[in-house]
Design a protein around this motif. Sequence first.
Motif, PDB file in Angstrom:
ATOM      1  N   THR A 115      42.889  39.434  41.257  1.00  0.00           N
ATOM      2  CA  THR A 115      44.065  39.983  41.926  1.00  0.00           C
ATOM      3  C   THR A 115      45.002  40.621  40.921  1.00  0.00           C
ATOM      4  O   THR A 115      45.100  40.185  39.777  1.00  0.00           O
ATOM      5  CB  THR A 115      44.836  38.872  42.669  1.00  0.00           C
ATOM      6  OG1 THR A 115      44.948  37.745  41.797  1.00  0.00           O
ATOM      7  CG2 THR A 115      44.100  38.459  43.928  1.00  0.00           C
ATOM      8  N   ARG A 116      45.677  41.661  41.372  1.00  0.00           N
ATOM      9  CA  ARG A 116      46.587  42.412  40.518  1.00  0.00           C
ATOM     10  C   ARG A 116      47.885  41.632  40.312  1.00  0.00           C
ATOM     11  O   ARG A 116      48.477  41.155  41.262  1.00  0.00           O
ATOM     12  CB  ARG A 116      46.877  43.774  41.184  1.00  0.00           C
ATOM     13  CG  ARG A 116      47.742  44.740  40.406  1.00  0.00           C
ATOM     14  CD  ARG A 116      47.007  45.512  39.336  1.00  0.00           C
ATOM     15  NE  ARG A 116      45.644  45.920  39.620  1.00  0.00           N
ATOM     16  CZ  ARG A 116      45.275  47.185  39.816  1.00  0.00           C
ATOM     17  NH1 ARG A 116      46.153  48.164  39.789  1.00  0.00           N
ATOM     18  NH2 ARG A 116      44.024  47.496  40.027  1.00  0.00           N
ATOM     19  N   ARG A 117      48.284  41.499  39.100  1.00  0.00           N
ATOM     20  CA  ARG A 117      49.533  40.801  38.775  1.00  0.00           C
ATOM     21  C   ARG A 117      50.730  41.667  39.195  1.00  0.00           C
ATOM     22  O   ARG A 117      50.719  42.880  38.970  1.00  0.00           O
ATOM     23  CB  ARG A 117      49.578  40.568  37.253  1.00  0.00           C
ATOM     24  CG  ARG A 117      50.903  40.093  36.697  1.00  0.00           C
ATOM     25  CD  ARG A 117      51.076  38.592  36.867  1.00  0.00           C
ATOM     26  NE  ARG A 117      52.477  38.219  36.675  1.00  0.00           N
ATOM     27  CZ  ARG A 117      53.014  37.943  35.498  1.00  0.00           C
ATOM     28  NH1 ARG A 117      52.284  37.999  34.402  1.00  0.00           N
ATOM     29  NH2 ARG A 117      54.282  37.588  35.427  1.00  0.00           N
ATOM     30  N   VAL A 118      51.698  41.023  39.822  1.00  0.00           N
ATOM     31  CA  VAL A 118      52.939  41.761  40.102  1.00  0.00           C
ATOM     32  C   VAL A 118      54.073  41.105  39.321  1.00  0.00           C
ATOM     33  O   VAL A 118      54.082  39.895  39.110  1.00  0.00           O
ATOM     34  CB  VAL A 118      53.284  41.786  41.617  1.00  0.00           C
ATOM     35  CG1 VAL A 118      52.391  42.777  42.340  1.00  0.00           C
ATOM     36  CG2 VAL A 118      53.156  40.402  42.219  1.00  0.00           C
ATOM     37  N   TYR A 119      55.000  41.929  38.860  1.00  0.00           N
ATOM     38  CA  TYR A 119      56.073  41.430  37.992  1.00  0.00           C
ATOM     39  C   TYR A 119      57.423  41.583  38.681  1.00  0.00           C
ATOM     40  O   TYR A 119      57.638  42.531  39.437  1.00  0.00           O
ATOM     41  CB  TYR A 119      56.120  42.220  36.686  1.00  0.00           C
ATOM     42  CG  TYR A 119      54.840  42.204  35.894  1.00  0.00           C
ATOM     43  CD1 TYR A 119      54.618  41.230  34.923  1.00  0.00           C
ATOM     44  CD2 TYR A 119      53.871  43.184  36.103  1.00  0.00           C
ATOM     45  CE1 TYR A 119      53.445  41.226  34.190  1.00  0.00           C
ATOM     46  CE2 TYR A 119      52.696  43.178  35.377  1.00  0.00           C
ATOM     47  CZ  TYR A 119      52.483  42.200  34.415  1.00  0.00           C
ATOM     48  OH  TYR A 119      51.329  42.194  33.695  1.00  0.00           O
ATOM     49  N   LEU A 295      35.165  36.084  32.567  1.00  0.00           N
ATOM     50  CA  LEU A 295      36.365  36.798  33.001  1.00  0.00           C
ATOM     51  C   LEU A 295      37.094  36.017  34.091  1.00  0.00           C
ATOM     52  O   LEU A 295      38.324  35.976  34.127  1.00  0.00           O
ATOM     53  CB  LEU A 295      35.983  38.192  33.494  1.00  0.00           C
ATOM     54  CG  LEU A 295      35.486  39.118  32.383  1.00  0.00           C
ATOM     55  CD1 LEU A 295      34.883  40.387  32.953  1.00  0.00           C
ATOM     56  CD2 LEU A 295      36.629  39.461  31.429  1.00  0.00           C
ATOM     57  N   GLU A 296      36.318  35.378  34.965  1.00  0.00           N
ATOM     58  CA  GLU A 296      36.941  34.567  36.006  1.00  0.00           C
ATOM     59  C   GLU A 296      37.592  33.337  35.401  1.00  0.00           C
ATOM     60  O   GLU A 296      38.674  32.920  35.836  1.00  0.00           O
ATOM     61  CB  GLU A 296      35.902  34.210  37.084  1.00  0.00           C
ATOM     62  CG  GLU A 296      35.714  35.391  38.031  1.00  0.00           C
ATOM     63  CD  GLU A 296      34.405  35.370  38.819  1.00  0.00           C
ATOM     64  OE1 GLU A 296      33.782  34.285  38.910  1.00  0.00           O
ATOM     65  OE2 GLU A 296      34.019  36.433  39.324  1.00  0.00           O
ATOM     66  N   GLY A 297      36.929  32.785  34.388  1.00  0.00           N
ATOM     67  CA  GLY A 297      37.512  31.638  33.690  1.00  0.00           C
ATOM     68  C   GLY A 297      38.873  31.988  33.104  1.00  0.00           C
ATOM     69  O   GLY A 297      39.804  31.182  33.108  1.00  0.00           O
ATOM     70  N   LEU A 298      38.982  33.201  32.613  1.00  0.00           N
ATOM     71  CA  LEU A 298      40.236  33.640  32.004  1.00  0.00           C
ATOM     72  C   LEU A 298      41.226  34.156  33.050  1.00  0.00           C
ATOM     73  O   LEU A 298      42.377  34.454  32.726  1.00  0.00           O
ATOM     74  CB  LEU A 298      39.967  34.747  30.970  1.00  0.00           C
ATOM     75  CG  LEU A 298      39.208  34.315  29.714  1.00  0.00           C
ATOM     76  CD1 LEU A 298      38.815  35.527  28.890  1.00  0.00           C
ATOM     77  CD2 LEU A 298      40.042  33.357  28.876  1.00  0.00           C
ATOM     78  N   GLY A 299      40.759  34.260  34.274  1.00  0.00           N
ATOM     79  CA  GLY A 299      41.641  34.693  35.363  1.00  0.00           C
ATOM     80  C   GLY A 299      42.078  36.140  35.257  1.00  0.00           C
ATOM     81  O   GLY A 299      43.218  36.480  35.574  1.00  0.00           O
ATOM     82  N   LEU A 300      41.176  36.983  34.821  1.00  0.00           N
ATOM     83  CA  LEU A 300      41.534  38.395  34.680  1.00  0.00           C
ATOM     84  C   LEU A 300      40.913  39.227  35.804  1.00  0.00           C
ATOM     85  O   LEU A 300      39.783  38.979  36.225  1.00  0.00           O
ATOM     86  CB  LEU A 300      41.047  38.932  33.324  1.00  0.00           C
ATOM     87  CG  LEU A 300      41.705  38.308  32.094  1.00  0.00           C
ATOM     88  CD1 LEU A 300      40.985  38.755  30.828  1.00  0.00           C
ATOM     89  CD2 LEU A 300      43.186  38.674  32.026  1.00  0.00           C
ATOM     90  N   GLU A 301      41.675  40.185  36.260  1.00  0.00           N
ATOM     91  CA  GLU A 301      41.144  41.122  37.245  1.00  0.00           C
ATOM     92  C   GLU A 301      40.152  42.038  36.523  1.00  0.00           C
ATOM     93  O   GLU A 301      40.441  42.543  35.445  1.00  0.00           O
ATOM     94  CB  GLU A 301      42.278  41.964  37.835  1.00  0.00           C
ATOM     95  CG  GLU A 301      41.780  42.941  38.882  1.00  0.00           C
ATOM     96  CD  GLU A 301      42.851  43.961  39.289  1.00  0.00           C
ATOM     97  OE1 GLU A 301      43.983  43.861  38.799  1.00  0.00           O
ATOM     98  OE2 GLU A 301      42.512  44.843  40.090  1.00  0.00           O
ATOM     99  N   TYR A 302      38.989  42.224  37.137  1.00  0.00           N
ATOM    100  CA  TYR A 302      38.008  43.074  36.465  1.00  0.00           C
ATOM    101  C   TYR A 302      37.221  43.884  37.470  1.00  0.00           C
ATOM    102  O   TYR A 302      37.232  43.614  38.673  1.00  0.00           O
ATOM    103  CB  TYR A 302      37.047  42.222  35.628  1.00  0.00           C
ATOM    104  CG  TYR A 302      36.132  41.329  36.432  1.00  0.00           C
ATOM    105  CD1 TYR A 302      36.514  40.042  36.782  1.00  0.00           C
ATOM    106  CD2 TYR A 302      34.876  41.783  36.851  1.00  0.00           C
ATOM    107  CE1 TYR A 302      35.678  39.228  37.526  1.00  0.00           C
ATOM    108  CE2 TYR A 302      34.034  40.972  37.588  1.00  0.00           C
ATOM    109  CZ  TYR A 302      34.444  39.686  37.932  1.00  0.00           C
ATOM    110  OH  TYR A 302      33.617  38.887  38.676  1.00  0.00           O
ATOM    111  N   ARG A 303      36.531  44.884  36.948  1.00  0.00           N
ATOM    112  CA  ARG A 303      35.591  45.632  37.778  1.00  0.00           C
ATOM    113  C   ARG A 303      34.344  45.905  36.944  1.00  0.00           C
ATOM    114  O   ARG A 303      34.367  45.843  35.702  1.00  0.00           O
ATOM    115  CB  ARG A 303      36.219  46.929  38.286  1.00  0.00           C
ATOM    116  CG  ARG A 303      36.533  47.917  37.188  1.00  0.00           C
ATOM    117  CD  ARG A 303      37.106  49.200  37.761  1.00  0.00           C
ATOM    118  NE  ARG A 303      37.185  50.227  36.723  1.00  0.00           N
ATOM    119  CZ  ARG A 303      37.686  51.442  36.926  1.00  0.00           C
ATOM    120  NH1 ARG A 303      38.167  51.769  38.105  1.00  0.00           N
ATOM    121  NH2 ARG A 303      37.712  52.329  35.937  1.00  0.00           N
ATOM    122  N   ILE A 304      33.258  46.162  37.653  1.00  0.00           N
ATOM    123  CA  ILE A 304      31.981  46.408  36.981  1.00  0.00           C
ATOM    124  C   ILE A 304      31.519  47.818  37.308  1.00  0.00           C
ATOM    125  O   ILE A 304      31.544  48.237  38.463  1.00  0.00           O
ATOM    126  CB  ILE A 304      30.899  45.405  37.437  1.00  0.00           C
ATOM    127  CG1 ILE A 304      31.397  43.972  37.228  1.00  0.00           C
ATOM    128  CG2 ILE A 304      29.602  45.638  36.673  1.00  0.00           C
ATOM    129  CD1 ILE A 304      30.454  42.925  37.788  1.00  0.00           C
TER     130      ILE A 304
END
Length: 406
Positions: A115-119, A295-304
């Motif tokens: 998910t995209r982080r919102v600030y 990447l999921e472990g690090l909780g980062l949004e990613y695409r392949i």
Amino acid sequence: MKKRHFDAVPIVDELLTLDADWRSKKGEMESVAADMNKISKEIGLLFREGKQEEANAAKAKTGELKEKEAILKAEVDELEGKITQLMYQLPNLPNELVKAGKSEEDNEIIAEAGTRRVYDFEPLPHWELTEKFDLINFELGVKLTGAGFPVYKGKGAKLQRALIAYFLDEAEKAGYEEHIPPHVVNEASGFGTGQLPDKEGQMYHITEDDLYLIPTAEVPLTNIFRDVILPDENFSIKLTGYTPCFRREAGSYGKDVRGLNRLHQFDKVEIVRIEHPDNSAAALEEMMQHVKGLLEGLGLEYRILRLCGGDTGFAAAMTYDFEVYSTAQEKWLEVSSVSRFDTFQSTRLRLRFKNADKKTQLCHTLNGSALALPRIVAAILENYQTADGIEIPEVLHKYTGFDKIS
RNA sequence: GGAGAAAUGGCAGAGUGGUCGAAUGCACUGGUCUUGAAAACCAGCGUACCGAGAGGUACCGGGGGUUCGAAUCCCUCUUUCUCCGCCA
């Protein structure tokens, strides 16, 4: 080959001509050699029987043959040289799944997750965060070496080490055996994995000793299996290793190279596999799952992305790139590249196995980053920043010993 | 860095100019024997390339040379071991 926008036709045509020529010349040469060998044996026999005169008479006949052989050998050698040169110019044949395309714009996005982080505040790009919290000093690197060689400090260094340890532990859990290879390799290794001659200019070359700084652990790890014939077909070799990686990356400029986005020296944990051709596709899938897990472990949004023909590397048959989203830079950053090479590398490595019929057959090789550090660090810093600091992803706590940078 | 020794098939280890692609042993594969196994015995057992095949060619660390002929002689490079020096 068309998918790559690579015109192989003239090269292949020339190869076919050269090959036919080579075959006929080689046959001729070998028959001359056979005659020579026969005469030499006869001379040996004559000498043993004490027939000096006859032996000397036979000797006289060899001069012409010898000359002929030398000429033919020179021709054969020249043809072989030309053939090898041309073959090295041919890139790998893209896998059937790979779409035709010119550049990165034609790559296919095959998955997106996270998910995209919102600030609720204005996020800073990582190069400001590293300065603010004194984590990475780019100017110091310039002083010591030059641009693209940052100095990691304090918690910045610790975070780096934590990520390496996390990646290595995960790789080990997935069955990859850890290696610490040399960071400098010889020319033969560079050819083995296909960096040479294609990417000659990308590697740092120590001319005095004719050695190359590794651009990735793929090179030493895969070359462990250069000139190896595995005894049977029941194998699945999984290696991992952390190494610094050195890349000259000539010609890049601008905001893309800002901060950690592109460096001359960076850290990476690599996974490498040597597989039976039938298992190549499954292995690639497993590697993808492994990288996703990280990447999921690090909780980062990613695409392949599945790279199109034009963007797929010279040696690869198919490549998947993993990108994480940098919210502060508002762009995708490549953090992993997982590729199958089929027999492209094993041909150069002479890496084979004995199949069920006891024949030697080429192995398949694969490799992938799991993961490359700098852009992961950039993404973590940016995506985990708070108004007054940076949180550390949970999975890293046991490695860092702290859960927040402030 | 200096001095010396060495590099031969999966391993060990013969072989110093011709019949050596290479003795012998071990390992390995098949067979005989055995209820089964072991032992013993018999046989097989390198790689690559060319050729439809017969067969041929190349390979004794790499490269070059001498010779009609090189594992064997010469040059050179690399690597390993021993001793000396230096060194984290």
